[in-house]
Design a protein around this motif. Sequence first.
Motif, PDB file in Angstrom:
ATOM      1  N   PRO A  55      39.669  55.281  67.141  1.00 39.50           N
ATOM      2  CA  PRO A  55      38.513  55.211  66.247  1.00 39.50           C
ATOM      3  C   PRO A  55      38.126  53.763  66.002  1.00 39.50           C
ATOM      4  CG  PRO A  55      40.502  55.612  64.977  1.00 39.50           C
ATOM      5  CD  PRO A  55      40.894  55.683  66.431  1.00 39.50           C
ATOM      6  N   GLY A  56      36.838  53.535  65.738  1.00 43.01           N
ATOM      7  CA  GLY A  56      36.374  52.188  65.443  1.00 43.01           C
ATOM      8  C   GLY A  56      36.032  51.392  66.680  1.00 43.01           C
ATOM      9  N   LEU A  57      36.984  51.303  67.596  1.00 45.51           N
ATOM     10  CA  LEU A  57      36.804  50.565  68.845  1.00 45.51           C
ATOM     11  C   LEU A  57      37.801  51.132  69.841  1.00 45.51           C
ATOM     12  CD1 LEU A  57      35.281  47.958  69.950  1.00 45.51           C
ATOM     13  CD2 LEU A  57      37.421  46.738  69.456  1.00 45.51           C
ATOM     14  N   ASP A  58      37.313  51.631  70.988  1.00 41.51           N
ATOM     15  CA  ASP A  58      38.268  52.272  71.895  1.00 41.51           C
ATOM     16  C   ASP A  58      39.138  51.235  72.600  1.00 41.51           C
ATOM     17  OD1 ASP A  58      37.076  51.326  74.316  1.00 41.51           O
ATOM     18  OD2 ASP A  58      35.737  53.034  74.410  1.00 41.51           O
ATOM     19  N   GLY A  59      40.200  51.737  73.239  1.00 42.24           N
ATOM     20  CA  GLY A  59      41.181  50.859  73.842  1.00 42.24           C
ATOM     21  C   GLY A  59      40.623  49.939  74.909  1.00 42.24           C
ATOM     22  N   LEU A  60      39.688  50.450  75.723  1.00 42.93           N
ATOM     23  CA  LEU A  60      39.093  49.626  76.769  1.00 42.93           C
ATOM     24  C   LEU A  60      38.336  48.451  76.168  1.00 42.93           C
ATOM     25  CD1 LEU A  60      37.639  52.302  79.236  1.00 42.93           C
ATOM     26  CD2 LEU A  60      39.786  51.029  79.431  1.00 42.93           C
ATOM     27  N   ALA A  61      37.517  48.745  75.142  1.00 39.96           N
ATOM     28  CA  ALA A  61      36.739  47.683  74.498  1.00 39.96           C
ATOM     29  C   ALA A  61      37.654  46.680  73.804  1.00 39.96           C
ATOM     30  CB  ALA A  61      35.756  48.290  73.495  1.00 39.96           C
ATOM     31  N   LEU A  62      38.733  47.183  73.212  1.00 43.76           N
ATOM     32  CA  LEU A  62      39.686  46.298  72.542  1.00 43.76           C
ATOM     33  C   LEU A  62      40.276  45.296  73.528  1.00 43.76           C
ATOM     34  CD1 LEU A  62      42.490  47.426  70.059  1.00 43.76           C
ATOM     35  CD2 LEU A  62      42.897  45.693  71.796  1.00 43.76           C
ATOM     36  N   VAL A  63      40.739  45.805  74.670  1.00 44.04           N
ATOM     37  CA  VAL A  63      41.375  44.920  75.651  1.00 44.04           C
ATOM     38  C   VAL A  63      40.363  43.948  76.247  1.00 44.04           C
ATOM     39  CG1 VAL A  63      42.626  44.834  77.836  1.00 44.04           C
ATOM     40  CG2 VAL A  63      43.179  46.597  76.167  1.00 44.04           C
ATOM     41  N   LYS A  64      39.145  44.434  76.535  1.00 48.84           N
ATOM     42  CA  LYS A  64      38.109  43.550  77.077  1.00 48.84           C
ATOM     43  C   LYS A  64      37.794  42.421  76.098  1.00 48.84           C
ATOM     44  CE  LYS A  64      35.713  46.951  79.982  1.00 48.84           C
ATOM     45  NZ  LYS A  64      34.470  47.751  80.144  1.00 48.84           N
ATOM     46  N   ALA A  65      37.675  42.772  74.815  1.00 48.53           N
ATOM     47  CA  ALA A  65      37.370  41.759  73.804  1.00 48.53           C
ATOM     48  C   ALA A  65      38.510  40.754  73.682  1.00 48.53           C
ATOM     49  CB  ALA A  65      37.113  42.437  72.460  1.00 48.53           C
ATOM     50  N   LEU A  66      39.734  41.240  73.768  1.00 54.03           N
ATOM     51  CA  LEU A  66      40.896  40.355  73.682  1.00 54.03           C
ATOM     52  C   LEU A  66      40.932  39.394  74.862  1.00 54.03           C
ATOM     53  CD1 LEU A  66      43.439  39.845  71.940  1.00 54.03           C
ATOM     54  CD2 LEU A  66      44.664  41.400  73.476  1.00 54.03           C
ATOM     55  N   ARG A  67      40.698  39.923  76.055  1.00 53.83           N
ATOM     56  CA  ARG A  67      40.719  39.080  77.249  1.00 53.83           C
ATOM     57  C   ARG A  67      39.590  38.051  77.217  1.00 53.83           C
ATOM     58  NH1 ARG A  67      45.460  40.330  77.496  1.00 53.83           N
ATOM     59  NH2 ARG A  67      46.289  41.853  78.965  1.00 53.83           N
ATOM     60  N   ALA A  68      38.465  38.411  76.589  1.00 50.86           N
ATOM     61  CA  ALA A  68      37.329  37.493  76.511  1.00 50.86           C
ATOM     62  C   ALA A  68      37.655  36.257  75.692  1.00 50.86           C
ATOM     63  CB  ALA A  68      36.115  38.199  75.917  1.00 50.86           C
ATOM     64  N   THR A  69      38.657  36.370  74.819  1.00 49.52           N
ATOM     65  CA  THR A  69      39.065  35.214  74.011  1.00 49.52           C
ATOM     66  C   THR A  69      40.046  34.317  74.760  1.00 49.52           C
ATOM     67  OG1 THR A  69      41.014  36.265  72.981  1.00 49.52           O
ATOM     68  CG2 THR A  69      38.849  36.654  71.948  1.00 49.52           C
ATOM     69  N   GLY A  70      40.456  34.758  75.956  1.00 54.34           N
ATOM     70  CA  GLY A  70      41.431  34.005  76.726  1.00 54.34           C
ATOM     71  C   GLY A  70      42.865  34.423  76.463  1.00 54.34           C
TER      72      GLY A  70
END
Length: 224
Positions: A55-70
């Motif tokens: 909920p809130g943010l799915d796992g794929l989006a979470l990991v993509k966002a994390l990787r985008a920060t380096g």
Amino acid sequence: MRILIVEDDADTNRFVARGLTELGHQIVASGDGRDGLFQATEGGFDALVVDRMLPGLDGLALVKALRATGDTTPVLMLTAIDGIADRVEGLESGADDYLVKPFAFSELAARVMALGRRPAASVAPARLAVGDIVVDLDRRTVLRAGRRVVLQPREFVLLAELMRNAGRIMTRTMLLERVWDFDFDPKTNIVETHLSRLRSKLNAGFDTDPIETVRGAGYMIRGG
């Protein structure tokens, strides 16, 4: 290892958290994708266990966002979808490994350890020491007065749980919950049987038994 679990199913979250804690890891748990991303970006984790559907943010989006920060923290993604396309999508999002539900905890633990493995020289082993007994949680070894004691996996977890709570009485119910993950009484002598075997191995060649039976209450290893 310090591990973040992001899983919205409360039972699965507790199951994984409890099992990894028993193996000596430090656990932070979240049940929401947005909160999980916030926790992950705070840093300091050796590995992440992230559910695919959140909920809130799915796992794929979470990991993509994390990787985008380096951030390159290893990620094990959990999913209830057993399909090649879904696995590929997860890995392409930045996950390092994928595990399909339902899974055996032993496999999850092995995958997490593989993801978080670091050169031995840079990792201080997690140890428990009470009296003349030393338990190395990383190497899964037990020494008593410098002498190696070989235990079966459940005996090892039982001893570690008693040592984590040195000086405190552990009831039969507490041991069933923490060592066997039972939330009910199986009406067997499983605790007594394993304690007997543990004592036999731990006390071989010694005159004293560090495990005290507190009649009518439970069991305890005295600290100091």
